[in-house]
Design a protein around this motif. Structure first.
Motif, PDB file in Angstrom:
ATOM      1  N   ALA A   1      -0.949  12.105   9.159  1.00 42.07           N
ATOM      2  CA  ALA A   1       0.023  12.399  10.215  1.00 42.07           C
ATOM      3  C   ALA A   1       1.423  11.941   9.837  1.00 42.07           C
ATOM      4  O   ALA A   1       2.418  12.509  10.305  1.00 42.07           O
ATOM      5  CB  ALA A   1      -0.411  11.734  11.527  1.00 42.07           C
ATOM      6  N   HIS A   2       1.506  10.915   8.982  1.00 45.37           N
ATOM      7  CA  HIS A   2       2.811  10.381   8.596  1.00 45.37           C
ATOM      8  C   HIS A   2       3.148  10.653   7.129  1.00 45.37           C
ATOM      9  O   HIS A   2       4.154  10.149   6.623  1.00 45.37           O
ATOM     10  CB  HIS A   2       2.866   8.879   8.870  1.00 45.37           C
ATOM     11  CG  HIS A   2       2.932   8.557  10.336  1.00 45.37           C
ATOM     12  ND1 HIS A   2       4.117   8.545  11.055  1.00 45.37           N
ATOM     13  CD2 HIS A   2       1.954   8.273  11.236  1.00 45.37           C
ATOM     14  CE1 HIS A   2       3.865   8.254  12.313  1.00 45.37           C
ATOM     15  NE2 HIS A   2       2.565   8.086  12.452  1.00 45.37           N
ATOM     16  N   GLY A   3       2.336  11.449   6.447  1.00 43.06           N
ATOM     17  CA  GLY A   3       2.635  11.838   5.078  1.00 43.06           C
ATOM     18  C   GLY A   3       2.686  10.683   4.105  1.00 43.06           C
ATOM     19  O   GLY A   3       3.518  10.664   3.189  1.00 43.06           O
ATOM     20  N   ILE A   4       1.794   9.704   4.265  1.00 41.83           N
ATOM     21  CA  ILE A   4       1.785   8.534   3.401  1.00 41.83           C
ATOM     22  C   ILE A   4       0.480   8.504   2.613  1.00 41.83           C
ATOM     23  O   ILE A   4      -0.583   8.808   3.139  1.00 41.83           O
ATOM     24  CB  ILE A   4       1.980   7.235   4.214  1.00 41.83           C
ATOM     25  CG1 ILE A   4       2.174   6.026   3.289  1.00 41.83           C
ATOM     26  CG2 ILE A   4       0.863   7.012   5.213  1.00 41.83           C
ATOM     27  CD1 ILE A   4       2.611   4.762   4.030  1.00 41.83           C
TER      28      ILE A   4
ATOM     29  N   VAL B   1      -2.914  -4.352   4.553  1.00 45.08           N
ATOM     30  CA  VAL B   1      -2.231  -3.138   4.107  1.00 45.08           C
ATOM     31  C   VAL B   1      -0.804  -3.490   3.690  1.00 45.08           C
ATOM     32  O   VAL B   1      -0.128  -4.268   4.370  1.00 45.08           O
ATOM     33  CB  VAL B   1      -2.203  -2.076   5.233  1.00 45.08           C
ATOM     34  CG1 VAL B   1      -1.282  -0.914   4.873  1.00 45.08           C
ATOM     35  CG2 VAL B   1      -3.609  -1.569   5.516  1.00 45.08           C
ATOM     36  N   THR B   2      -0.376  -2.921   2.584  1.00 50.29           N
ATOM     37  CA  THR B   2       1.022  -3.003   2.154  1.00 50.29           C
ATOM     38  C   THR B   2       1.587  -1.591   2.140  1.00 50.29           C
ATOM     39  O   THR B   2       0.987  -0.686   1.545  1.00 50.29           O
ATOM     40  CB  THR B   2       1.149  -3.624   0.756  1.00 50.29           C
ATOM     41  OG1 THR B   2       0.649  -4.960   0.782  1.00 50.29           O
ATOM     42  CG2 THR B   2       2.604  -3.655   0.298  1.00 50.29           C
ATOM     43  N   VAL B   3       2.701  -1.388   2.821  1.00 51.91           N
ATOM     44  CA  VAL B   3       3.320  -0.064   2.893  1.00 51.91           C
ATOM     45  C   VAL B   3       4.620  -0.039   2.108  1.00 51.91           C
ATOM     46  O   VAL B   3       5.313  -1.050   1.972  1.00 51.91           O
ATOM     47  CB  VAL B   3       3.611   0.371   4.346  1.00 51.91           C
ATOM     48  CG1 VAL B   3       2.344   0.673   5.099  1.00 51.91           C
ATOM     49  CG2 VAL B   3       4.466  -0.651   5.066  1.00 51.91           C
TER      50      VAL B   3
ATOM     51  N   GLN C   1      11.247   6.228   5.735  1.00 50.19           N
ATOM     52  CA  GLN C   1      10.248   7.291   5.723  1.00 50.19           C
ATOM     53  C   GLN C   1       9.048   6.827   4.895  1.00 50.19           C
ATOM     54  O   GLN C   1       9.206   6.409   3.756  1.00 50.19           O
ATOM     55  CB  GLN C   1      10.831   8.563   5.101  1.00 50.19           C
ATOM     56  CG  GLN C   1       9.941   9.789   5.218  1.00 50.19           C
ATOM     57  CD  GLN C   1       9.787  10.259   6.651  1.00 50.19           C
ATOM     58  OE1 GLN C   1      10.758  10.331   7.400  1.00 50.19           O
ATOM     59  NE2 GLN C   1       8.565  10.590   7.049  1.00 50.19           N
ATOM     60  N   PRO C   2       7.829   6.870   5.427  1.00 51.78           N
ATOM     61  CA  PRO C   2       6.655   6.393   4.678  1.00 51.78           C
ATOM     62  C   PRO C   2       6.447   7.156   3.376  1.00 51.78           C
ATOM     63  O   PRO C   2       6.675   8.371   3.301  1.00 51.78           O
ATOM     64  CB  PRO C   2       5.500   6.645   5.648  1.00 51.78           C
ATOM     65  CG  PRO C   2       6.139   6.669   7.007  1.00 51.78           C
ATOM     66  CD  PRO C   2       7.490   7.293   6.801  1.00 51.78           C
TER      67      PRO C   2
END
Length: 331
Positions: free
Chosen positions: A115-118, A134-136, A84-85
């Motif tokens: 949209a993804h709650g990140i 980008v680093t997630v 989950q992000p």
């Protein structure tokens, strides 16, 4: 416009947007480090992808779409892990601080992030060639992450969505293929604004035996699963899901788009045959179509059967940034 004004104007969030940051984000933009606090029993899933102008995107791409894709390709990695992000960082190199570029770029970035709650929690900006990194970071319950190494003989091989549209759009840009305007618009959107399958990845926890996201082509990414799991696979060409435009291509081009086109950002995963109902339930929960395209074999190697069930004997290639193409062996 200086670096810190740039960050404040376009990337620091205030008000309701800041208040809606995930609960695991203790400290975001504004300090030397972000502080994250994963919930008890959760593991952090971390991934990083870089997009370089001329290599990963065309100079004509709209800034809003570029930002979407930069985050989407990283969210796709979280999806493949079943995570989950939670948060992400952005490193952005650009020739100059141009508001005409930055304003739509920020809109596209935060539209997908919301949209993804990140939450965006940090990063860096510098002058230079256009380059987006980008680093997630995401959360996954301890021991439940989807991995590449779990495929077993007898498992079915599945993919989400459809394949090949992004490669078709690229070939239209190159002038090697021609399609109608409406078809080009659809395929270009697939190439420039992929939709990460995060909800599907989460729903497949405990169902899928392995998973990978399709960034470098079906054959190349399936090859990673086969190598990590020490197994082989047989794919049925006739089952590969695709648009009417891809299906209408002659056989060599259709195989190019479907098998090693890259940039699909769908999920490829395996699951025991006895789990078909659970796979379909996960797909329904996520609202994403999935298709069974083959099986995992104990015998090493990757085999492809055509619509008549005959083995395809030509070398099959997957994309590699440095080797250009990687060959997978078939009978």
């Amino acid at each position: 416009m200086g670096e810190f004004e740039l960050i404040d104007r376009f990337f620091r969030r205030n008000g309701a947007a800041a208040a809606n940051a995930p609960s695991g984000v203790v400290l975001g933009i504004g300090d030397d480090c972000a502080l994250l606090a994963p919930r008890p029993g959760m593991q952090l899933a971390v991934s990083c992808d870089m997009l370089v102008e001329g290599r990963h995107f065309l100079s004509t791409v709209a800034p809003e779409m570029l930002a979407h894709k930069a985050l989407a390709v990283n969210l796709s990695d979280l999806a493949a892990c079943g995570a989950q992000p939670l948060a992400f960082t952005l490193a952005l190199s650009m020739p100059r601080a141009d508001e005409a570029f930055l304003a739509p770029f920020a809109r596209g970035l935060f539209a997908l992030a919301d949209a993804h709650g990140i939450a965006l929690v940090g990063g860096d900006t510098t002058a230079g060639p256009l380059n987006v990194c980008v680093t997630v970071m995401g959360e996954v319950p301890a021991g439940q992450a989807l991995r590449r190494s779990g495929a077993r003989a007898g498992d079915r091989v599945w993919v989400s969505g459809r394949l090949g549209d992004a490669r078709l759009a690229l070939e239209v840009f190159r002038g090697t293929l021609t399609v109608s305007g409406d078809v080009f618009a659809d395929t270009r959107r697939a190439m420039e604004m992929p939709q990460p399958r995060v909800a599907l990845g989460v729903a497949l926890r405990g169902v899928a035996s392995s998973a990978v996201d399709l960034s470098d082509g079906l054959l190349g990414d399936l090859g990673h699963v086969l190598k990590a799991s020490h197994v082989g696979a047989t794919l049925d060409e006739a089952t590969l899901p695709c648009s009417d435009a891809v299906a209408a291509l002659d056989i060599p081009w259709r195989r190019t788009c479907l098998l090693h086109g890259g940039d699909d950002y769908e999920l490829l995963f395996t699951a025991p045959a006895a789990s078909d109902a659970a796979v379909m339930a996960a797909a329904a929960t996520a609202g994403v179509p999935v298709t069974a395209i083959g099986r995992i074999d104990a015998e090493p190697g990757l085999r492809l059967r055509d619509a008549q069930g005959q083995a395809v004997g030509a070398p099959l290639r997957g994309f590699d940034h440095f080797a250009a193409e990687t060959t997978a062996t078939v009978p």
